[in-house]
Write a protein that holds these residues in place. Structure first.
Motif, PDB file in Angstrom:
ATOM      1  N   SER A 323       0.832  -1.209   0.000  1.00 39.19           N
ATOM      2  CA  SER A 323       0.000   0.000   0.000  1.00 39.19           C
ATOM      3  C   SER A 323       0.867   1.260   0.000  1.00 39.19           C
ATOM      4  CB  SER A 323      -0.961   0.003   1.186  1.00 39.19           C
ATOM      5  OG  SER A 323      -0.230   0.099   2.376  1.00 39.19           O
ATOM      6  N   LEU A 324       2.057   1.162   0.583  1.00 43.45           N
ATOM      7  CA  LEU A 324       2.936   2.340   0.552  1.00 43.45           C
ATOM      8  C   LEU A 324       3.451   2.571  -0.873  1.00 43.45           C
ATOM      9  CD1 LEU A 324       4.244   4.569   2.336  1.00 43.45           C
ATOM     10  CD2 LEU A 324       6.322   3.202   2.235  1.00 43.45           C
ATOM     11  N   ASN A 654      -2.617   7.902   2.712  1.00 45.06           N
ATOM     12  CA  ASN A 654      -2.511   6.476   2.413  1.00 45.06           C
ATOM     13  C   ASN A 654      -3.198   6.146   1.098  1.00 45.06           C
ATOM     14  OD1 ASN A 654      -5.371   6.004   3.093  1.00 45.06           O
ATOM     15  ND2 ASN A 654      -4.685   6.524   5.177  1.00 45.06           N
ATOM     16  N   SER A 655      -3.291   4.856   0.810  1.00 43.61           N
ATOM     17  CA  SER A 655      -3.701   4.473  -0.537  1.00 43.61           C
ATOM     18  C   SER A 655      -5.197   4.231  -0.689  1.00 43.61           C
ATOM     19  CB  SER A 655      -2.941   3.217  -0.954  1.00 43.61           C
ATOM     20  OG  SER A 655      -3.258   2.172  -0.059  1.00 43.61           O
ATOM     21  N   SER A 656      -5.994   4.585   0.299  1.00 47.64           N
ATOM     22  CA  SER A 656      -7.431   4.350   0.129  1.00 47.64           C
ATOM     23  C   SER A 656      -8.077   5.505  -0.647  1.00 47.64           C
ATOM     24  CB  SER A 656      -8.106   4.156   1.492  1.00 47.64           C
ATOM     25  OG  SER A 656      -7.986   5.326   2.251  1.00 47.64           O
ATOM     26  N   PRO A 694      14.554   7.735   4.166  1.00 49.67           N
ATOM     27  CA  PRO A 694      13.477   7.383   3.231  1.00 49.67           C
ATOM     28  C   PRO A 694      12.589   6.287   3.822  1.00 49.67           C
ATOM     29  CG  PRO A 694      15.598   7.371   2.113  1.00 49.67           C
ATOM     30  CD  PRO A 694      15.879   7.549   3.567  1.00 49.67           C
ATOM     31  N   PHE A 695      11.366   6.195   3.303  1.00 54.94           N
ATOM     32  CA  PHE A 695      10.441   5.153   3.750  1.00 54.94           C
ATOM     33  C   PHE A 695      10.710   3.821   3.050  1.00 54.94           C
ATOM     34  CE2 PHE A 695       6.687   7.026   6.147  1.00 54.94           C
ATOM     35  CZ  PHE A 695       7.327   8.208   6.471  1.00 54.94           C
ATOM     36  N   PHE A 696      11.651   3.839   2.121  1.00 54.49           N
ATOM     37  CA  PHE A 696      12.056   2.602   1.429  1.00 54.49           C
ATOM     38  C   PHE A 696      13.515   2.357   1.755  1.00 54.49           C
ATOM     39  CE2 PHE A 696       8.861   4.639  -1.397  1.00 54.49           C
ATOM     40  CZ  PHE A 696       7.867   3.671  -1.309  1.00 54.49           C
ATOM     41  N   LYS A 697      13.984   1.175   1.376  1.00 51.54           N
ATOM     42  CA  LYS A 697      15.392   0.895   1.625  1.00 51.54           C
ATOM     43  C   LYS A 697      16.262   1.892   0.881  1.00 51.54           C
ATOM     44  CE  LYS A 697      18.431  -3.052   2.078  1.00 51.54           C
ATOM     45  NZ  LYS A 697      19.570  -2.911   1.197  1.00 51.54           N
TER      46      LYS A 697
END
Ligand SMILES: *[C@@H]1O[C@H](CO)[C@@H](O)[C@H](O)[C@H]1NC(C)=O
Ligand SMILES: *[C@@H]1O[C@H](CO)[C@@H](O)[C@H](O)[C@H]1NC(C)=O
Ligand SMILES: *[C@@H]1O[C@H](CO)[C@@H](O)[C@H](O)[C@H]1NC(C)=O
Ligand SMILES: *[C@@H]1O[C@H](CO)[C@@H](O)[C@H](O)[C@H]1NC(C)=O
Ligand SMILES: *[C@@H]1O[C@H](CO)[C@@H](O)[C@H](O)[C@H]1NC(C)=O
Ligand SMILES: *[C@@H]1O[C@H](CO)[C@@H](O)[C@H](O)[C@H]1NC(C)=O
Ligand SMILES: *[C@@H]1O[C@H](CO)[C@@H](O)[C@H](O)[C@H]1NC(C)=O
Ligand SMILES: *[C@@H]1O[C@H](CO)[C@@H](O)[C@H](O)[C@H]1NC(C)=O
Ligand SMILES: *[C@@H]1O[C@H](CO)[C@@H](O)[C@H](O)[C@H]1NC(C)=O
Ligand SMILES: *[C@@H]1O[C@H](CO)[C@@H](O)[C@H](O)[C@H]1NC(C)=O
Ligand SMILES: *[C@@H]1O[C@H](CO)[C@@H](O)[C@H](O)[C@H]1NC(C)=O
Ligand SMILES: *[C@@H]1O[C@H](CO)[C@@H](O)[C@H](O)[C@H]1NC(C)=O
Length: 782
Positions: A323-324, A654-656, A694-697
């Motif tokens: 979802s991210l 978010n993704s909703s 970052p929210f990712f690696k």
């Protein structure tokens, strides 16, 4: 937020199909990126996001009934619904009797079948309750609709004759007058309706004329004609409607029917233009050639255009929730729906410069959306800036807000100034900086008669008493004489940006503007307290309204916060615009260190920020709040910025379909998410990005001009986000202790590696590690 921003799409895809010399960079494997794009995010509950290739007419408002499909859309706007012009609508009229057709909006409104909405980049499809299946796709200036009609119960095609109608309206019935004419000979293979209408901009002054050219094909023409209210006839073939007594509004339009039964798909192609219906027809014929239409081909080329636009960025997810990823890629997509490239469609002047529209409004866009395009699509950002300058050249003023080629209302300062200077400090190319300087000086020095649509008001006081007075005496120009606090703050920052450009260009007035950049201090009332329901919050010192004679006025510091009433230009106009004194206390982007010292030092400052974000005072759904999330960087606590942003993503972004906390405002909410996820957040107008993990690696971005790839990478990354504090960092392998970095990171393609841990460290906390502030003398000027 409410009346702000966003805007519109000339056709969903207009922006991404810009001449794509999009360079294919070394990144190859983005073939599946589109699967992470969900255009429906933010389409419900106030995000007002434009959901599709073309939006079911009116869907952004209620989502339950469809009354037509329009090629013209804005995305994320507040205020009146924008565009949605000339919706078309298919139907089968019982017994093939024209008297049984449903023409007016209320009569024709039809529910759609749940779970039939398919929204993908470049494509939108839905099935109506009556069984009609509608699919649509777009090119730059035209759209193609494919309608499949239901069988009649025996599995055979209905014997009825499909009717395609066009309504001479827009989303808020702003039409002033319109012309329409039909050319559809009985028995021929297609019929054409063309015309124009004069409409009102949704958040601005004046009116605009839009032209269309609709072709209906897929069977033999049975008949055609006009409709007015719930009556219709095959005569006349031309019609002019206007408004009469009391601005009476007549519903009207045209229709074409094809001879039933029709077993195959019916196509409707519509071209639009701000210039002429000939140009609308020409664009449609060129971009979506007939007579045999193929929607799928159009969808694939739109998807390809989107894919190309997403090419510059790659992520190593580190196993984070899908979802991210959906939030992330969809957010990038939304940043490119608006502004829109109307080059060649400007009805007001001829120019070889690009013409972009839907700066809706710059107040929302300058903070994060345009800075995002600067790293993602610098070529387009340069064209945007050039188009702002061309508007200055031909209209005499930089725009603050614009939509459907009209001037929109000004919300605060002259924020195009900030956009130009952000481009300057980031070295965007191809821009006439002398012209930019002239345009900004014009904003700073000359008060326009109507400063509700351009420039700044109150300049006599600004120059004489050095703030915008509460209830100012200003006979030079006209505007909403409110917002004295927020205008003082915005003008201060505008002048700071001007001084940066002046200094860079070697002009001798840079110190004059630098001194005006301190004007915000004149409205700081050091002993002002703030009570909530009679209880002192314990924080002292707020901006307050000040009369021309120097006496203080009063505005409750919590007024205009989510704990009180919303304040816009028209609803509850106040001395702060769309935010409270609490929130505006943090809006001094060029001198945060001075704010910190005025408020009692870093510790009190951090306590105040915490209180602000946890008491309900912060409005995370509106743009002025964004920078407050990263303010701890200036107080030597970069870890707290990281902690704060995790408290908002994904809980508020978010993704909703209702996953945005406020109007997307042309991609502003989207860009907040993006910069947060990337781990570099801009302070636009300055060459500064705050560093957070970052929210990712890792995230890599290839600059589309230099072709260099910048990478920001987390070491000790965990997808549960326990390790959100930077312990140490290296830049290109060398230790790096500053908690911020410049745009060179992107243009030069540097590599930043962040080692994470579970507790705050002393990384980035020392005086010399903090981002520049004007009064501490470490402001890095060009
Ligand atoms: C591209 O990515 C997909 C999905 O991650 C993968 O299945 C495919 O093998 C990759 N293709 C190339 C050429 O690397
Ligand atoms: C369709 O969705 C609407 C709105 O969410 C809901 O009220 C309605 O009950 C749904 N209908 C069906 C058949 O699921
Ligand atoms: C179509 O209609 C004809 C005549 O009513 C009927 O004989 C035929 O079975 C129908 N076809 C289908 C597929 O139902
Ligand atoms: C369905 O259509 C077929 C041919 O198009 C026609 O023969 C038949 O009578 C129709 N049936 C109904 C129930 O309308
Ligand atoms: C249509 O309306 C616009 C805006 O009110 C007006 O300027 C224009 O003259 C009208 N056109 C005609 C033909 O009446
Ligand atoms: C709109 O169309 C009518 C009929 O073709 C034409 O006379 C009129 O000039 C057009 N209006 C504009 C503003 O182009
Ligand atoms: C047509 O419109 C008129 C006026 O609004 C209304 O009274 C009438 O009931 C409508 N007729 C139909 C068939 O909808
Ligand atoms: C802009 O250009 C100047 C002069 O070449 C250079 O010093 C600076 O680093 C560049 N800035 C960026 C952000 O690339
Ligand atoms: C203030 O008091 C009113 C009435 O008791 C209450 O409804 C409201 O929630 C309170 N507001 C805050 C911010 O505590
Ligand atoms: C300043 O002006 C305000 C508003 O007119 C007035 O209330 C106040 O008394 C004046 N102060 C002084 C010192 O004259
Ligand atoms: C998603 O964001 C919306 C809007 O901010 C919020 O109301 C909702 O609770 C969030 N959903 C989740 C699962 O966090
Ligand atoms: C970047 O790559 C493109 C496409 O390969 C090329 O045309 C362009 O010259 C390159 N730019 C630079 C600065 O190397």
């Amino acid at each position: 937020m409410l009346s702000l921003l966003s805007l519109s799409v000339f056709l969903l895809i207009v922006y991404p199909t810009l001449p794509s010399q999009a360079r294919f960079t070394r990144r190859a494997n983005n073939s599946d990126v589109l699967k992470w794009v969900n255009p429906l995010i933010g389409s419900k509950s106030g995000g007002n996001v434009f959901a599709g290739a073309t939006l079911p007419y009116g869907m952004a408002k209620d989502g339950s009934q469809i009354t037509g499909f329009s090629a013209m859309h804005d995305s994320g706007t507040g205020g009146n619904p924008s565009l949605g012009n000339f919706p078309i609508f298919p139907q089968l009229c019982p017994e093939d009797d024209l008297n049984n057709c449903k023409f007016p909006i209320k009569a024709r409104a039809t529910h759609y079948r749940n779970d039939t909405i398919k929204a993908e980049p470049g494509y939108f499809g839905v099935t109506l309750d009556n069984g009609i299946v509608a699919d649509m796709a777009v090119s730059k200036r035209a759209a193609l609709f494919r309608f499949n009609f239901p069988t009649n119960g025996t599995g055979n095609a209905s014997s009825l004759s499909p009717l395609i109608m066009l309504d001479l309206t827009d989303l808020w019935s702003s039409r002033q007058n319109a012309s329409i004419s039909i050319d559809a000979t009985e028995g021929s293979d297609s019929g054409r309706i063309r015309g124009n209408g004069t409409f009102l901009p949704s958040f601005g002054a004046g009116s605009y004329v839009l032209h269309f050219c609709l072709d209906v094909a897929g069977g033999k023409v049975k008949d055609s004609g006009m409709w007015v209210n719930n009556r219709s006839g095959t005569e006349p073939k031309e019609l002019f409607v206007t408004r009469g007594f009391n601005l009476f509004y007549l519903e009207a339009g045209g229709f074409i029917r094809l001879q039933g039964p029709v077993t195959n798909a019916i196509y409707a192609r519509i071209g639009v233009s701000f210039i002429s219906s000939d140009q609308a027809c020409g664009s449609a014929e060129k971009e979506i050639p007939g007579p045999d239409f193929d929607l799928d081909v159009l969808v694939s080329s739109a998807k390809e255009a989107w894919r190309r636009k997403l090419t510059p960025i790659t992520i190593e997810t580190g196993g984070v929730d899908g979802s991210l990823q959906t939030s992330f890629w969809s957010a990038i997509y939304r940043t490119m729906i608006s502004p829109q490239d109307y080059t060649g469609e400007n009805p007001h002047w001829e120019s070889s410069e690009p013409y972009f529209d839907s700066f809706y409004c710059i107040w929302d866009m300058w903070r994060v959306q345009l800075p995002f395009l600067t790293i993602m699509d610098p070529e387009v950002q340069s064209r945007l800036v050039r188009s702002l300058l061309d508007i200055y050249k031909h209209r005499g003023w930089l725009p603050d807000c614009s939509m459907s080629t009209c001037k929109g209302w000004t919300q605060g300062g002259s924020d195009a100034d900030n956009v130009l200077v952000d481009a300057y400090v980031k070295n965007l190319t191809g821009i006439d900086w002398e012209l930019a300087y002239e345009a900004i000086v014009n904003d700073a020095e000359n008060e326009p008669l109507e400063w509700s649509i351009q420039g700044r008001g109150g300049l006599m006081s600004w120059k004489r008493v050095n703030y915008i007075p509460y209830l100012d005496y200003d006979y030079l120009g006209f505007g909403t004489n409110s917002r004295s606090i927020s205008r003082t703050l915005e003008y201060s920052y505008n002048d700071f940006c001007l001084s940066t450009l002046a200094k860079g260009l070697g002009k001798d007035d840079s110190t004059k503007y630098l001194s005006r950049a301190s004007n915000w201090q004149n409205i700081f009332k050091g002993d002002q307290k703030s009570l909530i329901n009679g209880t002192d919050t314990g924080f002292t010192g707020f901006f307050q309204p000040k009369y021309l004679n120097g006496s203080w006025g009063y505005q409750d510091p919590i007024a205009c916060s989510p704990l009180a009433d919303f304040c816009s230009l028209t609803s509850n106009p106040s001395e702060t615009f769309e935010s409270s004194c609490w929130e505006y206390m943090f809006f001094v982007p060029h001198d945060v260190r001075k704010v910190i010292s005025l408020l009692g030092g870093p510790e009190t400052f951090i306590r105040r920020l915490d209180y602000f974000h946890t008491s309900g005072l912060a409005d995370i759904g509106n743009e002025p709040v964004f920078l407050t999330v990263y303010m701890p960087h200036y107080a030597g606590r970069p870890g707290l910025s990281s902690k704060r942003v995790h408290s908002y993503i994904p809980s508020r972004f978010n993704s909703s379909t209702d996953g945005l906390p406020g109007n997307d405002d042309s991609g502003a909410m989207a860009s907040f998410t993006l910069f947060a996820c990337i781990g570099l957040f801009p302070n636009p107008g300055q060459n500064v990005y705050f560093i957070t993990p970052p929210f990712f690696k890792s995230v890599s971005i290839t600059n589309q001009i230099t072709n260099n790839t910048a990478t920001i990478r987390n070491l000790n990354f965990d997808k549960e986000y326990k390790n959100i504090y930077i312990q140490k960092a290296t830049l290109n392998g060398e230790p790096y202790t500053k908690n911020w970095i410049g745009h060179e990171f992107f243009t030069q393609g540097w590599t930043l590696e962040l080692t994470l841990g579970q507790i705050e460290s002393d990384w980035g906390t020392k005086e010399e590690d903090l981002p520049p502030s004007m009064s501490t003398g470490n402001m890095k000027m060009l």
